[in-house]
Design a protein around this motif. Structure first.
Motif, PDB file in Angstrom:
ATOM      1  N   ARG D  84      -6.137   9.105   0.159  1.00 12.27           N
ATOM      2  CA  ARG D  84      -6.732   7.789  -0.084  1.00 12.27           C
ATOM      3  C   ARG D  84      -5.926   7.063  -1.141  1.00 12.27           C
ATOM      4  NH1 ARG D  84     -12.570   7.287   1.154  1.00 12.27           N
ATOM      5  NH2 ARG D  84     -12.231   5.343   2.284  1.00 12.27           N
ATOM      6  N   ALA D  86      -4.957   3.155  -3.122  1.00  8.39           N
ATOM      7  CA  ALA D  86      -5.690   2.003  -3.661  1.00  8.39           C
ATOM      8  C   ALA D  86      -5.871   0.926  -2.603  1.00  8.39           C
ATOM      9  CB  ALA D  86      -4.953   1.453  -4.867  1.00  8.39           C
ATOM     10  N   THR D  87      -4.882   0.816  -1.731  1.00  7.43           N
ATOM     11  CA  THR D  87      -4.990  -0.123  -0.619  1.00  7.43           C
ATOM     12  C   THR D  87      -4.737   0.655   0.663  1.00  7.43           C
ATOM     13  OG1 THR D  87      -2.622  -0.581  -0.623  1.00  7.43           O
ATOM     14  CG2 THR D  87      -4.013  -1.987  -2.046  1.00  7.43           C
ATOM     15  N   GLN D  88      -5.035   0.016   1.781  1.00  8.81           N
ATOM     16  CA  GLN D  88      -4.764   0.689   3.052  1.00  8.81           C
ATOM     17  C   GLN D  88      -3.267   0.909   3.235  1.00  8.81           C
ATOM     18  OE1 GLN D  88      -7.059  -1.278   6.303  1.00  8.81           O
ATOM     19  NE2 GLN D  88      -8.295   0.601   6.225  1.00  8.81           N
ATOM     20  N   GLU D  90      -1.197   1.692   0.910  1.00  9.55           N
ATOM     21  CA  GLU D  90      -0.881   2.913   0.161  1.00  9.55           C
ATOM     22  C   GLU D  90      -1.351   4.153   0.907  1.00  9.55           C
ATOM     23  OE1 GLU D  90      -1.964   3.298  -3.948  1.00  9.55           O
ATOM     24  OE2 GLU D  90      -1.319   1.248  -4.445  1.00  9.55           O
ATOM     25  N   THR D  91      -2.555   4.057   1.460  1.00  9.58           N
ATOM     26  CA  THR D  91      -3.062   5.189   2.219  1.00  9.58           C
ATOM     27  C   THR D  91      -2.126   5.515   3.378  1.00  9.58           C
ATOM     28  OG1 THR D  91      -5.332   4.560   1.659  1.00  9.58           O
ATOM     29  CG2 THR D  91      -5.030   6.077   3.511  1.00  9.58           C
ATOM     30  N   ARG D 140      -1.844  -4.632   2.351  1.00 14.10           N
ATOM     31  CA  ARG D 140      -1.578  -4.513   0.916  1.00 14.10           C
ATOM     32  C   ARG D 140      -2.706  -5.110   0.093  1.00 14.10           C
ATOM     33  NH1 ARG D 140       3.803  -5.611   2.778  1.00 14.10           N
ATOM     34  NH2 ARG D 140       3.643  -7.808   2.167  1.00 14.10           N
ATOM     35  N   GLY D 141      -3.657  -5.773   0.801  1.00 13.95           N
ATOM     36  CA  GLY D 141      -4.796  -6.348   0.096  1.00 13.95           C
ATOM     37  C   GLY D 141      -5.843  -5.299  -0.215  1.00 13.95           C
ATOM     38  N   ASP D 142      -6.928  -5.745  -0.819  1.00 17.42           N
ATOM     39  CA  ASP D 142      -7.975  -4.808  -1.233  1.00 17.42           C
ATOM     40  C   ASP D 142      -8.922  -4.452  -0.092  1.00 17.42           C
ATOM     41  OD1 ASP D 142      -8.189  -6.602  -4.343  1.00 17.42           O
ATOM     42  OD2 ASP D 142      -7.145  -4.705  -3.910  1.00 17.42           O
ATOM     43  N   ALA D 143      -9.125  -5.395   0.813  1.00 10.04           N
ATOM     44  CA  ALA D 143     -10.129  -5.159   1.851  1.00 10.04           C
ATOM     45  C   ALA D 143      -9.598  -4.207   2.921  1.00 10.04           C
ATOM     46  CB  ALA D 143     -10.512  -6.482   2.490  1.00 10.04           C
ATOM     47  N   ALA D 144     -10.513  -3.527   3.576  1.00 12.70           N
ATOM     48  CA  ALA D 144     -10.131  -2.678   4.715  1.00 12.70           C
ATOM     49  C   ALA D 144      -9.878  -3.589   5.902  1.00 12.70           C
ATOM     50  CB  ALA D 144     -11.241  -1.685   5.025  1.00 12.70           C
TER      51      ALA D 144
END
Lengths: 359, 359, 359, 359
Positions: D84, D86-88, D90-91, D140-144
């Motif tokens: 996991r 911080a962002t998708q 990164e995941t 790269r944003g915060d939302a899924a």
């Protein structure tokens, strides 16, 4: 036997044991812990090996079989080969002697003989079946007069033991043997444990009768493997079994619908029998309708607890002084002794009445 | 009605009529020839057209429908639109007046009102349901206080008629209405005619219980078309029906197994419902087993003779002075009134007892 | 015949007629309107009466039967008793003469003979079956050399007509008759129309094969009434039919699983056959699984459109110069001629190929 | 994984493995011994414990599980928690890095990612799904932005791995991901492994079509327990699964019959699903007929060999230079990628064609 051991050890619930239901639980019945097992068999396989085979077949849980192995090994000592004398009279005497010995060594109050052997063909009629004195005499001759189930019943009664027949074999159903039972003051019960498809028939047929629906046909296919299946692949035992299975319809409906029940051997099904029934019926103004059901059950697993039930009930009846046939045990049988109802609910009432009377 | 005509004319056997069985046949019951039919409906289709539609659907035999057409045309005069007043009190008064008139014109001893309308959603609670004086008053208001089945029960009792509910709707099952029935000295019965899948459950579930087999799950799919099916496609009637169908398991087993019964609308099935049930159960030592059945029946054809039976039995009970609920009629219902057994055989015994008492 | 009349009159859709599907519809096939019907039968019942009986049995819609009655009455003129000569050679000559006369009177391009008679027992072997010259000679003797189906095939070929066998009877499946077909330049097809349970087997068995699942057993119960059922209640036709039904498993799986298919006569089922099959199979790592199905169909209704299809296809093949067996028609048969695939999809491809080739 | 170990050790036959059939066995496919297993999971239970649970559930044979335990313990090292970031983005990078590392450490030619996770709800639409550049940025944003299956597909393609989806989840079925697969030169396949009831539908529906029989309704009840069942008890995954299961009918028949397939969670059924289907159809002249079937299978046991097959086939396709969707693998899926036939036989032909082309 594995089940009785497991129940005593608290390893399993008495699911399937009817005598454990509130309506039938009674101090008049011997407890499971009061039962001592013995037997005669034609196969020499130790009980432990048989239990393992049943575990492999998915009938018994593996862990449980492992847990009861020591007890089964001990029980093996009391399971011995069926004896054989020069005449049937001698054979009967050997069996009776073994029963006496078993009762004495274990200081038992009474012994119940339970027939769970493979289904025999119908017995060839013999004039000695008609009266006890004739039978005593004929048994001393060279020819076989009685089929095995009946010879064992004869020996049981001779030794003052009760007799229960879980098979459709002849057993004690000969006038000479009925006479002997009364003479020796012992009860007996039977025939043909009702565990699966016929159990379902025994509630469905009365349902149609109670609603005045006309059953036009009732056809069935019974497929099974295992030893029971292989035995029933032979025509004579097959016919004996099929005849037993058909009684319930005529008895509960009051007429015989079209159609037959067939039993077939399919090795792959092993210990799990599949029965399929198709019922066609008409209702008001002749509207044709149908019901079919498929039963997928394990006869051994269904029969075992009933065997324990029957032993407890028959022992209690014997103790209470009952002699001759026990029609109140019809609840357990496809082809019950006596003039009895064939609907399961009515048979249940009779069984409850029996237990209440024993208390 | 077509069936009653056919039976009187000797055109059909009373298959499906339970009151024609020897155990229930009694001079205490009015004969089929003594019945006069009338009714209220929301559909204006003449009975002759409905009978033809049922013949096309394979429910009624074509030749029989042709034969009874003249009588059906005559009966149409007594089937009229459900009346509507400005308030529910007025509506009830109109219904009661119609019942009075019907009884007087035909010089009837008594009238039995039978609800065979589409299943309603569960009634919204109302404080006036709790006591009769509150109800009388509330009905004079503008708002609807009672669902249609209950309003009809109110009218029936007011007119001194008995009431039987063949549906799972609320009917007389409100304290205020129970009070009214006693006040007017009339009996009532219900709910939800037990014709097919639940009938089979009512004999199979007790079978498992009697054999101490543990039912782990009982799942069902009910597929049907026709008007009944279309109505049950709506969530609220669907939920009311499903709840009614589930009672029998918990009541006969003593516990609620996993699984649900679903009802689905499939137009092509028309008047013939197919129900499929899967029962998983365990026996001795936990051996898993299963039974499934498929019921293919015509609800109308199964219900019609039971409606005739209920009319005859309820009229006889009324004549014998019975008031309030008739729990002995549980045999006919999925959701019977009173604290009654749910096993069919026990219900049968109660019904036989009722008829014997009436004689 | 009733169906063909109905289709021509636009009273019904050609549901069930495979030659009406887009992939098989072709100008190379005679249209339904081009067909002229005639026949030989052992029963004298007029077609109109038989159609009424089928309406009563729920096979044909009543209104449709009424509509086609005039045409059926006209067709009756061309259905005559099977002739009988002093020897089989004479009988064959009479049949062939009738075929000639039928072709000439109606100015037909060709005639297809379709066997839809009751299943015969397997033919007793005879040395004259092996070669045509032996057969010609033996037929002139007094003894019966050929079973009825084969005598009719002989007559058909003699008269230059093609032959299709919708039954499992011997038909043209003798070397002498194969020789005659080639000599006379006519094609033939067969055997045993595949309409119900075997149709389902022909798609399910390949499914197991394609997924490399091991079928351990395949058991079946076929229950039917009517004339077909009564005939199959006799052991010899029963055995011939059962053998035909079993081929598909071994051919598509590549091995013969345990289990059998049994055919039983239950009068109440009438024209609607119920077939129940149970398949046990294992998958990865031996996990045991099962599939069962219940087929409830009307063999006559399923067979009739296929008979029309076969007539059209065989006539077109004859016209295109085909002689000898038509293995591409395996799609229609349980026991097809030639070395052909038994999976339905492969048979479909072959049939599509045949029609494309005919165009 | 337990199966692959067992097969390599010669402890079991490759029953259920389609790539072991003669028509599909090819040197172009990697052998079972060439496969190295690894994975990401949300559950931390060791493989050995899961195998034991499956043995208890009757899915795997106890003796086999005991034999493969050492190998399973070794495989555990390669099964790790899903990472996991911080962002998708990164995941995805963490997943891709893990795939790279796995490939490098084991010196693998290529890696196939196989999604066998629980069914997700349908993905909420997002504008970034439409194009790859938008997707890179949004991740790269915060939302899924992507559901888990799609994020894993993204990571797989990024790392140059192929992707197969055995579930009905979204997976690679977004334009942006299709773009990425082509960009990276990797193939992918899916969706929703076809193992049981739908497998049967995929041969029965074409059967009705080939015989021009009109299917009026097709209703189904799917009952299962276990983890899969519990997941499907939730409405959103349930709807996604049901939609996938319905495609085959419309695609093979060319029209959508009445009726639905319902999926219900019944814990007692455990790993063995029971599916019941009822098909009503009409034939020639409208005769109504029916077919119902009951499938009792273990989805895990049926799926496992197909997972091995898919890995081998996809790896071979990747090696042969295929990129983008692999429609020839439709044979394995209920909801296959591409414009493909849905009849199983046609899908089989395409699969055979693929393997022949790879050789």
């Amino acid at each position: 036997m594995a089940g009785a051991v497991a129940l005593r050890a608290g390893l399993a619930e008495p699911t399937g044991c009817v005598t454990e239901l509130p309506q039938l639980h009674s101090p008049a019945l011997p407890g499971l812990a009061d039962l001592v097992f013995g037997g005669h068999d034609v196969i020499a396989t130790p009980l432990s090996k048989r239990a393992e085979a049943l575990a492999d077949a998915g009938v018994l849980p593996g862990r449980l079989v492992t847990a009861v192995q020591p007890d089964l090994a001990a029980l093996d000592a009391e399971v011995r080969p069926a004896p054989r004398g020069a005449t049937q009279a001698e054979t009967a005497a050997l069996i009776a002697a073994d029963l006496d010995d078993f009762r004495r060594r274990h200081e038992l109050g009474r012994v119940v003989m339970m027939n769970v052997a493979s289904t025999e063909a119908a017995a060839a009629p013999h004039e000695a079946h008609a009266a006890l004195d004739l039978l005593h005499k004929a048994l001393r001759g060279d020819a076989a007069v009685l089929p095995p189930s009946s010879l064992y019943a004869y020996a049981a009664f001779t030794a003052g033991c009760s007799y229960v027949d879980f098979t459709p074999s002849t057993g004690a159903r000969l006038p000479a043997l009925a006479q002997l039972a009364y003479e020796r003051g012992v009860p007996y019960a039977g025939h043909d444990g009702k565990t699966g498809e016929t159990l379902v028939k025994s509630v469905l047929a009365p349902m149609f009768a109670m609603r005045n629906l006309h059953v036009r046909s009732w056809s069935g296919a019974n497929l099974l493997g295992g030893g029971d299946g292989a035995n029933l692949a032979q025509p004579a035992p097959n016919a004996a079994k099929a005849a037993s299975k058909q009684r319930v319809l005529a008895e509960t409906l009051g007429y015989q619908p079209q159609g037959d029940t067939r039993i077939e051997y399919v090795a792959d099904l092993g210990e799990f029998k599949t029965a399929w029934d198709l019922v066609t019926f008409t209702g008001f103004l002749g509207t044709p309708m149908r019901l079919d059901f498929t039963w997928h059950g394990c006869d051994s697993a269904l029969a075992a607890p009933l065997v324990l039930d029957l032993v407890r009930l028959t022992a209690a009846a014997h103790r209470a002084g009952r002699t001759g046939p026990l029609p109140e045990l019809a609840f357990f049988f496809k082809d019950p002794l006596g003039d009895v109802p064939h609907g399961l609910a009515a048979q249940w009432d009779a069984l409850v009445g029996l237990v209440e009377g024993l208390a």
